[in-house]
Design an enzyme around this catalytic site. Structure first.
Site, mmCIF file in Angstrom:
data_model
loop_
_atom_site.group_PDB
_atom_site.id
_atom_site.type_symbol
_atom_site.label_atom_id
_atom_site.label_comp_id
_atom_site.label_asym_id
_atom_site.label_seq_id
_atom_site.Cartn_x
_atom_site.Cartn_y
_atom_site.Cartn_z
ATOM 1 N N HIS A 98 0.803 -1.023 -0.075
ATOM 2 C CA HIS A 98 0.088 0.148 -0.185
ATOM 3 C C HIS A 98 0.925 1.313 0.024
ATOM 4 O O HIS A 98 2.107 1.112 0.696
ATOM 5 C CB HIS A 98 -0.945 -0.018 1.198
ATOM 6 C CG HIS A 98 -1.675 1.248 1.120
ATOM 7 N ND1 HIS A 98 -1.662 2.357 1.722
ATOM 8 C CD2 HIS A 98 -3.151 1.278 0.648
ATOM 9 C CE1 HIS A 98 -2.448 3.168 1.717
ATOM 10 N NE2 HIS A 98 -3.458 2.325 1.020
ATOM 11 N N GLU A 170 -3.311 2.736 -7.475
ATOM 12 C CA GLU A 170 -3.747 3.762 -6.468
ATOM 13 C C GLU A 170 -2.748 4.969 -6.804
ATOM 14 O O GLU A 170 -1.751 4.679 -5.976
ATOM 15 C CB GLU A 170 -3.921 3.312 -5.071
ATOM 16 C CG GLU A 170 -4.713 1.936 -4.873
ATOM 17 C CD GLU A 170 -5.169 2.254 -3.366
ATOM 18 O OE1 GLU A 170 -6.320 2.376 -2.985
ATOM 19 O OE2 GLU A 170 -4.179 1.869 -2.629
HETATM 20 P P1 PGA Z 1 -9.324 6.778 0.200
HETATM 21 O O1 PGA Z 1 -8.105 5.659 0.236
HETATM 22 O O2 PGA Z 1 -10.389 6.322 -0.861
HETATM 23 O O3 PGA Z 1 -9.702 7.290 1.587
HETATM 24 O O4 PGA Z 1 -8.368 7.962 -0.503
HETATM 25 C C1 PGA Z 1 -7.705 4.736 -0.524
HETATM 26 C C2 PGA Z 1 -6.539 3.755 -0.182
HETATM 27 O O5 PGA Z 1 -5.777 4.202 0.590
HETATM 28 O O6 PGA Z 1 -6.714 2.735 -0.477
#
Ligand code: PGA
Length: 259
Positions: A98, A170
């Protein structure tokens, strides 16, 4: 039958044991009618909630995951959690890499590769998170960064293990309270780069790896994102932490995908 779609959330360092189990029980009840053949739901709670969480729900409907894992089974690794410890909890999924692990705790692609291999060796599905920073985007090297992350993190993974791989795209600049959500057009472009790279690494076996979008997914952009053929699911943070709101987001997105 339409392609399976994925909806999940990472609870990060939020919710105590009681709040986690209450959230999971409510979410499982609200989504109980959605067919597991077409829909995969998952939640990634804190380590300290995992044991109670795994006893509170049926994982055939709602898969539980861990937020991180050490690549070693045991040893002098203070503060780390071993694959053997996670196996005791009967988890299906382990999230690797992550953005907060990479950027706050300085994990590298080489570290993530060791974790992906350990995850697969211990029978879990690996959810690998990748994404470029704002600076990398500025210099126009996002595609190279994504391709490097995939190639290093999946080094020595064989095509016959791809059924146990999921990817979350992401973009780092899109995550969290200060994040700016990626436009659907931008997400589509990057998802295509990811699918092509997975094909390059694994051949045809790479085509069935689900690629989820994450980073400020919210009720205003979820439908547009999930309509993209390149997006196999949504990985949601803040907008999923209330079970009723997440259920509504999921149902609206499924309707948008099917219409
Ligand atoms: P968020 O988090 O939707 O609050 O931006 C996404 C993540 O960290 O997976």
């Amino acid at each position: 039958m339409s392609k399976k779609i994925y909806f999940g959330t990472n609870l990060k360092m939020y919710k105590n044991i009681h709040d986690t189990t209450a959230y999971l029980t409510e979410l499982a009840a609200l989504t109980a009618d959605l067919s597991p053949a077409e829909f995969q739901l998952f939640v990634i709670p804190s380590y300290t909630s995992l044991s109670a969480a795994s006893q509170s729900i049926n994982q055939e409907h709602l898969l539980l995951g861990a937020q991180n894992m050490c690549w070693e089974e045991q040893g002098q690794f203070t503060g780390e959690i071993s694959p053997l410890m996670l196996s005791e909890l009967e988890l299906g999924l382990v999230m690797i890499g992550h953005s907060e692990r990479r950027h706050i705790f300085r994990e590298t692609n080489v570290d993530e590769n060791k974790k992906v291999l350990a995850t697969l060796d211990h029978g879990f599905t690996a959810l690998l998170c990748i994404g470029e920073t704002a600076e990398e985007k500025y210099y126009g090297i996002s595609d190279e960064v994504l391709r490097t992350q995939l190639k290093v993190c999946f080094h020595n993974v064989s095509p016959d293990q791809t059924a146990h791989l999921w990817v979350a795209y992401e973009p780092v600049w899109s995550i969290g309270v200060n994040g700016i959500p990626a436009s659907a057009e931008y997400a589509d472009e990057k998802h295509q780069v990811i699918h092509q790279t997975l094909h390059e690494i694994f051949g045809e076996a790479g085509d069935s790896i689900p690629v989820l979008y994450g980073g400020s997914v919210n009720p205003g952009n979820a439908n547009e994102l999930i309509r993209l053929a390149s997006v196999d699911g949504l990985f949601v943070g803040r907008s999923a932490w209330n079970a009723r709101d997440f259920n509504i987001l999921i149902r609206n997105a499924i309707n948008a995908r099917n219409t």
